[in-house]
Write a protein that holds these residues in place. Sequence first.
Motif, PDB file in Angstrom:
ATOM      1  N   UNK A 244       1.406   9.935 -13.756  1.00 53.49           N
ATOM      2  CA  UNK A 244       1.641   9.775 -12.319  1.00 53.49           C
ATOM      3  C   UNK A 244       1.306   8.364 -11.817  1.00 53.49           C
ATOM      4  N   UNK A 245       0.089   7.922 -12.028  1.00 49.06           N
ATOM      5  CA  UNK A 245      -0.348   6.643 -11.444  1.00 49.06           C
ATOM      6  C   UNK A 245       0.457   5.466 -11.972  1.00 49.06           C
ATOM      7  N   UNK A 246       0.730   5.457 -13.267  1.00 50.82           N
ATOM      8  CA  UNK A 246       1.472   4.337 -13.839  1.00 50.82           C
ATOM      9  C   UNK A 246       2.916   4.304 -13.352  1.00 50.82           C
ATOM     10  N   UNK A 247       3.515   5.479 -13.170  1.00 51.73           N
ATOM     11  CA  UNK A 247       4.866   5.513 -12.606  1.00 51.73           C
ATOM     12  C   UNK A 247       4.838   5.033 -11.161  1.00 51.73           C
ATOM     13  N   UNK A 248       3.863   5.524 -10.402  1.00 52.26           N
ATOM     14  CA  UNK A 248       3.792   5.198  -8.974  1.00 52.26           C
ATOM     15  C   UNK A 248       3.643   3.699  -8.751  1.00 52.26           C
ATOM     16  N   UNK A 249       2.816   3.043  -9.553  1.00 50.41           N
ATOM     17  CA  UNK A 249       2.569   1.609  -9.362  1.00 50.41           C
ATOM     18  C   UNK A 249       3.552   0.728 -10.129  1.00 50.41           C
ATOM     19  N   UNK A 250       4.551   1.312 -10.719  1.00 49.95           N
ATOM     20  CA  UNK A 250       5.581   0.603 -11.491  1.00 49.95           C
ATOM     21  C   UNK A 250       4.983  -0.100 -12.711  1.00 49.95           C
TER      22      UNK A 250
ATOM     23  N   UNK B 199       0.777  -1.231   0.000  1.00 50.38           N
ATOM     24  CA  UNK B 199       0.000   0.000   0.000  1.00 50.38           C
ATOM     25  C   UNK B 199       0.807   1.279   0.000  1.00 50.38           C
ATOM     26  N   UNK B 200       2.120   1.175  -0.068  1.00 49.57           N
ATOM     27  CA  UNK B 200       2.935   2.392  -0.080  1.00 49.57           C
ATOM     28  C   UNK B 200       2.913   3.030  -1.466  1.00 49.57           C
ATOM     29  N   UNK B 201       2.946   4.360  -1.473  1.00 51.78           N
ATOM     30  CA  UNK B 201       2.942   5.125  -2.717  1.00 51.78           C
ATOM     31  C   UNK B 201       4.180   6.011  -2.738  1.00 51.78           C
ATOM     32  N   UNK B 202       5.304   5.499  -3.247  1.00 47.88           N
ATOM     33  CA  UNK B 202       6.545   6.277  -3.208  1.00 47.88           C
ATOM     34  C   UNK B 202       6.454   7.626  -3.907  1.00 47.88           C
ATOM     35  N   UNK B 203       5.727   7.690  -5.034  1.00 50.33           N
ATOM     36  CA  UNK B 203       5.655   8.958  -5.752  1.00 50.33           C
ATOM     37  C   UNK B 203       4.796   9.964  -4.991  1.00 50.33           C
ATOM     38  N   UNK B 204       3.800   9.482  -4.265  1.00 49.05           N
ATOM     39  CA  UNK B 204       3.033  10.384  -3.396  1.00 49.05           C
ATOM     40  C   UNK B 204       3.899  10.902  -2.263  1.00 49.05           C
ATOM     41  N   UNK B 205       4.728  10.026  -1.691  1.00 51.15           N
ATOM     42  CA  UNK B 205       5.680  10.491  -0.673  1.00 51.15           C
ATOM     43  C   UNK B 205       6.551  11.598  -1.250  1.00 51.15           C
ATOM     44  N   UNK B 206       7.080  11.377  -2.453  1.00 52.83           N
ATOM     45  CA  UNK B 206       8.009  12.336  -3.062  1.00 52.83           C
ATOM     46  C   UNK B 206       7.353  13.690  -3.288  1.00 52.83           C
ATOM     47  N   UNK B 207       6.078  13.681  -3.619  1.00 50.70           N
ATOM     48  CA  UNK B 207       5.405  14.936  -3.956  1.00 50.70           C
ATOM     49  C   UNK B 207       4.688  15.588  -2.768  1.00 50.70           C
TER      50      UNK B 207
ATOM     51  N   UNK C 114      15.113   5.102  -6.251  1.00 44.96           N
ATOM     52  CA  UNK C 114      15.504   6.446  -6.657  1.00 44.96           C
ATOM     53  C   UNK C 114      15.366   6.679  -8.147  1.00 44.96           C
ATOM     54  N   UNK C 115      15.755   5.685  -8.949  1.00 46.51           N
ATOM     55  CA  UNK C 115      15.642   5.826 -10.402  1.00 46.51           C
ATOM     56  C   UNK C 115      14.181   5.946 -10.817  1.00 46.51           C
ATOM     57  N   UNK C 116      13.332   5.074 -10.297  1.00 43.53           N
ATOM     58  CA  UNK C 116      11.935   5.055 -10.716  1.00 43.53           C
ATOM     59  C   UNK C 116      11.163   6.278 -10.241  1.00 43.53           C
ATOM     60  N   UNK C 117      11.404   6.706  -9.007  1.00 44.91           N
ATOM     61  CA  UNK C 117      10.551   7.741  -8.417  1.00 44.91           C
ATOM     62  C   UNK C 117      11.230   9.105  -8.338  1.00 44.91           C
ATOM     63  N   UNK C 118      12.424   9.178  -7.775  1.00 47.51           N
ATOM     64  CA  UNK C 118      13.070  10.479  -7.648  1.00 47.51           C
ATOM     65  C   UNK C 118      13.501  11.014  -9.008  1.00 47.51           C
ATOM     66  N   UNK C 119      14.078  10.148  -9.861  1.00 43.93           N
ATOM     67  CA  UNK C 119      14.606  10.606 -11.143  1.00 43.93           C
ATOM     68  C   UNK C 119      13.551  10.574 -12.248  1.00 43.93           C
ATOM     69  N   UNK C 120      13.046   9.412 -12.599  1.00 47.25           N
ATOM     70  CA  UNK C 120      12.046   9.319 -13.656  1.00 47.25           C
ATOM     71  C   UNK C 120      10.752  10.011 -13.230  1.00 47.25           C
ATOM     72  N   UNK C 121      10.171   9.594 -12.123  1.00 45.60           N
ATOM     73  CA  UNK C 121       8.937  10.223 -11.677  1.00 45.60           C
ATOM     74  C   UNK C 121       9.127  11.675 -11.301  1.00 45.60           C
ATOM     75  N   UNK C 122      10.209  11.970 -10.590  1.00 45.90           N
ATOM     76  CA  UNK C 122      10.444  13.347 -10.166  1.00 45.90           C
ATOM     77  C   UNK C 122      10.660  14.292 -11.328  1.00 45.90           C
TER      78      UNK C 122
END
Length: 659
Positions: A135-141, A79-87, A112-120
């Motif tokens: 957003x959603x597709x990046x967040x859920x990989x 249930x964690x959402x790394x991209x939501x954490x980042x934003x 970091x690559x998926x969320x901080x760099x690509x998503x960020x």
Amino acid sequence: MQGDQLSCSHTSAHAVRRLPRFDVTLMEHYLDDLRPLKEEVYELFKQHPELLVKEEEGLSKEEHRELVRRCLHVILDAGYSPLSFLTKDQAKYFYLSELLALVDLSLTIKLGVQYSLWGGSVVNLGTERHRRAYFDDIDRFRLPGCFAMTELKHGSNVAGLQTEAVLDVHKDEWVVHTPDDGAIKWWIGNAAEDGRAATVFARLKVPAPDGSGALDDHGVHAFVVPLRDSSGNTLPGVEIHDCGYKVGLNGIDNGAIQFTHVRIPRENLLDRFATVDRSGRYSSPITSAARRFAATLGELTGGRVGLTAASVGVLKGALTIAVRYSAQRQQFGPPDGPEVAVLDYPSQQAKLMPMLATCYALMFAKNRLVQKYCEMKRTKDEALVADVHSLSAGLKAYTTTYVNTAIGVCRESCGGHGYASVNRLGALRSDHDIFQTFEGDNTVLLQQVAALLLKEYRDSFRGSPLMATWSYLKIWAQDSLPANPLVTHETDPSHLRDPSFLVRALRYRTARLLHTLAARLRKHSRRLGDFGAWNKCLMHVLALSRAHVECVMLEEALGAAERCVDPDCRRSLKALADLFALDRIHSDIIFRNDDYIAPEKAKAIQRLIEALCSELRGVAVPLVDSFAIPDHILRAPIGLSTTAVDPYGSYLEAAGFDG
């Protein structure tokens, strides 16, 4: 209790323990206000022990990459959402990076690559349109992606990137192309296997408005470029190769990407800072190309914050292993007496206690950086943007360089057993090594710090308002004065441990280096030009930046000690801060060259350092226990919390003995 058992195992005439024992739980609670997240995340891996890397088994890169993917999916399925954490809750995002560092550094970098760099990059460099689309597709990989900045020929010099994105006005498309081999995107995380799209940094070129057929080059911008279809096949014009085995981090699928006239929609430009309309007209709310480029790169500072947090996590783990091992391992002793714990020897204390003090100082400085970053994202305040840029660059460079050296010292401190793969110090050192290079080479980052300090210094003489908040820039005239001759010779421990002396000394060093660097650059630039002068003064530049970071670290460490309510915890935190500062003062010859520290005072400082190391030895194990790293996460048999009761049980079991 476990720490008490370890550190009380043996007594030595050399170990004078005047620091009171503190409650480890109280210290842990003071250090960590996000404990619930730690407990939840680490419990996930307790439930999935099959996901924890066993370094001694020697996974292939393909096996390791698959293991990292499975780990990431376990986090997402919980249930964690790394991209939501980042934003929205950046402190939790960076804390997650720190926690996962001891699970597997490849997992930390994958995150970091998926969320901080690509998503960020999509979120911070794009607009709401891009956020809605991705957003959603990046967040859920569901949409694994890459951050395609580095090229074979260019890494830190982002402005020199060669990949092109040329607008075809007739078809309303960008044509992304690799003009020569030097422009092949290299070391791109997620590229070799997983990446289906990438943020590609390329030179934005549009037809000149005069109709001559020439192209106007507007410099490096970011574009979303699809790489693979849903079945994993590379798209036309995209060629990707695996970069192969690396020194470490083989759970990351680094790849090299070449583009041959790849067409993407005009809307795939991440256009927060610049847009191009249907006719090819380029426009930006930031008129200066230099400021626009700086704003683009400035949005990517989160990666440096994440690396700093992860690096501190690695240092906590390495020190936990080394301190616990040294406290229970016995070697030699007086005739007809028991053997002595290795940590009771002053030589071992001299290795580990200053590193433990530095670890705490780095932890408090990292916390301050995270706070500033969160505040910056919330307020967009320009002064904070400057501070975060400088502090994130300086702390990332200082921390990663220091930690890489420290892991080696921890290995040495554990003797031959530190060399065993199962005890993890070798893998931590190999995996962490590249932290000194990516997200900005450390030497380059330190130069950025010095450049900002020089700008603020010069502005202060022009009467310009200071953007930065570093106090020694505002009180240069006061702190640059030579020390009072009486103070120069003062040797009383109460003076040497006085926060005002320690802070003033480190401020003096920074102010002195700043002032002399400015003077040297002025002198050399007349003959050599700006670049030649900077290059001639480069070692001075780096010394200034490191001194600046150590000033910040000391002030944060002293502040943390002062704010601590529990008196026993506070005394240990103050001793750590004092040792950190005195170690830096004693090791830097500038203080003696400037007669800031007289010879007899230098000797007194050396004696006090030895005494503090001895005092801290008595609470060293509780201090690492306060990091609260569970045994199933630490996974080093010589460093587990059970080693006091059964020093060799886990180690023997790892080697195959039945016990």
